[in-house]
Design a protein around this motif. Sequence first.
Motif, short mmCIF file in Angstrom:
data_model
loop_
_atom_site.label_atom_id
_atom_site.label_comp_id
_atom_site.label_asym_id
_atom_site.label_seq_id
_atom_site.Cartn_x
_atom_site.Cartn_y
_atom_site.Cartn_z
N ILE A 6 49.20 2.32 -47.21
CA ILE A 6 48.99 0.90 -46.86
C ILE A 6 47.55 0.42 -47.01
O ILE A 6 47.32 -0.78 -47.12
CB ILE A 6 49.52 0.59 -45.45
N LYS A 7 46.59 1.33 -47.03
CA LYS A 7 45.19 0.93 -47.10
C LYS A 7 44.87 0.10 -48.36
O LYS A 7 44.19 -0.92 -48.25
CB LYS A 7 44.29 2.17 -47.02
N PRO A 8 45.35 0.47 -49.55
CA PRO A 8 45.06 -0.36 -50.73
C PRO A 8 45.57 -1.80 -50.60
O PRO A 8 44.87 -2.74 -50.99
CB PRO A 8 45.77 0.36 -51.88
N GLY A 9 46.74 -1.99 -50.02
CA GLY A 9 47.28 -3.33 -49.83
C GLY A 9 46.46 -4.15 -48.84
O GLY A 9 46.26 -5.35 -49.02
N ILE A 10 45.96 -3.49 -47.80
CA ILE A 10 45.13 -4.17 -46.81
C ILE A 10 43.79 -4.57 -47.43
O ILE A 10 43.32 -5.70 -47.26
CB ILE A 10 44.92 -3.28 -45.56
N LEU A 11 43.18 -3.65 -48.17
CA LEU A 11 41.93 -3.97 -48.87
C LEU A 11 42.14 -5.15 -49.81
O LEU A 11 41.30 -6.07 -49.87
CB LEU A 11 41.43 -2.76 -49.65
N GLY A 12 43.24 -5.15 -50.54
CA GLY A 12 43.55 -6.25 -51.45
C GLY A 12 43.73 -7.56 -50.72
O GLY A 12 43.26 -8.62 -51.17
N ALA A 13 44.41 -7.52 -49.57
CA ALA A 13 44.63 -8.75 -48.79
C ALA A 13 43.31 -9.32 -48.28
O ALA A 13 43.10 -10.53 -48.33
CB ALA A 13 45.57 -8.44 -47.62
N ILE A 14 42.42 -8.45 -47.79
CA ILE A 14 41.13 -8.92 -47.29
C ILE A 14 40.29 -9.51 -48.43
O ILE A 14 39.72 -10.59 -48.32
CB ILE A 14 40.37 -7.78 -46.57
N MET B 60 33.34 -7.88 -54.81
CA MET B 60 33.26 -7.68 -53.38
C MET B 60 33.58 -6.22 -53.07
O MET B 60 34.56 -5.67 -53.57
CB MET B 60 34.26 -8.61 -52.69
N PHE B 61 32.76 -5.61 -52.24
CA PHE B 61 32.96 -4.22 -51.84
C PHE B 61 33.23 -4.18 -50.33
O PHE B 61 32.42 -4.65 -49.54
CB PHE B 61 31.73 -3.37 -52.18
N ILE B 62 34.38 -3.66 -49.94
CA ILE B 62 34.76 -3.57 -48.54
C ILE B 62 34.65 -2.12 -48.11
O ILE B 62 35.32 -1.25 -48.66
CB ILE B 62 36.19 -4.09 -48.32
N GLN B 63 33.81 -1.87 -47.12
CA GLN B 63 33.69 -0.52 -46.58
C GLN B 63 34.75 -0.31 -45.50
O GLN B 63 35.17 -1.27 -44.84
CB GLN B 63 32.31 -0.31 -45.94
N PHE C 204 37.51 -2.31 -41.15
CA PHE C 204 37.17 -2.77 -42.49
C PHE C 204 35.96 -3.70 -42.39
O PHE C 204 35.95 -4.64 -41.60
CB PHE C 204 38.35 -3.54 -43.10
N LEU C 205 34.94 -3.41 -43.19
CA LEU C 205 33.69 -4.19 -43.19
C LEU C 205 33.54 -4.90 -44.53
O LEU C 205 33.14 -4.29 -45.52
CB LEU C 205 32.50 -3.26 -42.95
N PRO C 206 33.87 -6.21 -44.57
CA PRO C 206 33.83 -6.93 -45.85
C PRO C 206 32.43 -7.30 -46.33
O PRO C 206 32.27 -7.79 -47.44
CB PRO C 206 34.66 -8.19 -45.58
N GLY C 207 31.40 -7.09 -45.49
CA GLY C 207 30.05 -7.47 -45.88
C GLY C 207 29.78 -8.96 -45.74
O GLY C 207 28.78 -9.47 -46.23
N LEU C 208 30.68 -9.65 -45.08
CA LEU C 208 30.56 -11.09 -44.82
C LEU C 208 30.88 -11.35 -43.36
O LEU C 208 31.52 -10.53 -42.71
CB LEU C 208 31.57 -11.88 -45.67
N ALA C 209 30.49 -12.51 -42.85
CA ALA C 209 30.87 -12.89 -41.49
C ALA C 209 32.39 -13.09 -41.45
O ALA C 209 32.97 -13.71 -42.34
CB ALA C 209 30.16 -14.17 -41.09
N GLN D 92 38.02 -14.31 -51.29
CA GLN D 92 37.82 -14.96 -52.58
C GLN D 92 38.53 -16.31 -52.67
O GLN D 92 38.22 -17.12 -53.53
CB GLN D 92 38.25 -14.04 -53.71
N SER D 93 39.48 -16.56 -51.77
CA SER D 93 40.26 -17.80 -51.81
C SER D 93 39.55 -18.98 -51.14
O SER D 93 40.00 -20.11 -51.26
CB SER D 93 41.60 -17.59 -51.10
#
Length: 186
Positions: free
Chosen positions: A74-82, A1-4, A16-21, A87-88
């Motif tokens: 904090i950005k890496p932690g937020i990306l990881g959380a999203i 998954m690539f989050i822009q 943050f744009l996860p590429g999903l709805a 994925q869950s």
Amino acid sequence: MFIQTESTPNPATLKFLPGLAVLAAGTADFPSEEAAVTSPLARRIFGAGGVSGVFFGPDFVTVTKSDDADWAHIKPGILGAIMEHFQSDQPVMSGADGAVDHATHSGPDEEIVIQIKELLDTRVRPAVAQDGGDITFHGFDRGVVYLHMQGACAGCPSSTMTLKMGIENLLRHYIPEVTEVRPVAI
């Protein structure tokens, strides 16, 4: 998954744009960790630390950092959380949908309010969504339109200019009964 990620006019907020709805309809605003009780995703993002607000649009997540936080930390932690959330296979919202929309209004000004909401929906909300925010109708009283700003729009240094020079001028042009636009905090 690539989050822009995209910057917004508000330096305290990233989109943050996860590429999903994210949400099937509407928006959802979580101005505090306590408000995130209905969203597993928002709770996860707040859990990353340094976050003071989370906002969901149809295909984006807007995160506002706390004053003492630095995006580099904090950005890496937020990306990881999203990423972890999507994925869950957990829902973005649990129970209540949390969708935010215009306040209802009835009475002698109902026709004016219908016009205001239509202009907000067709001209204003799509533009502010591109910047990671939303603006909803809160009320109308004696020519004054009250709007609620959310996501990247809330607390943005340029929000006053957007409200006065953009939205107020637009509404006054199309609806002569509108004399002023004011923000409200909920």
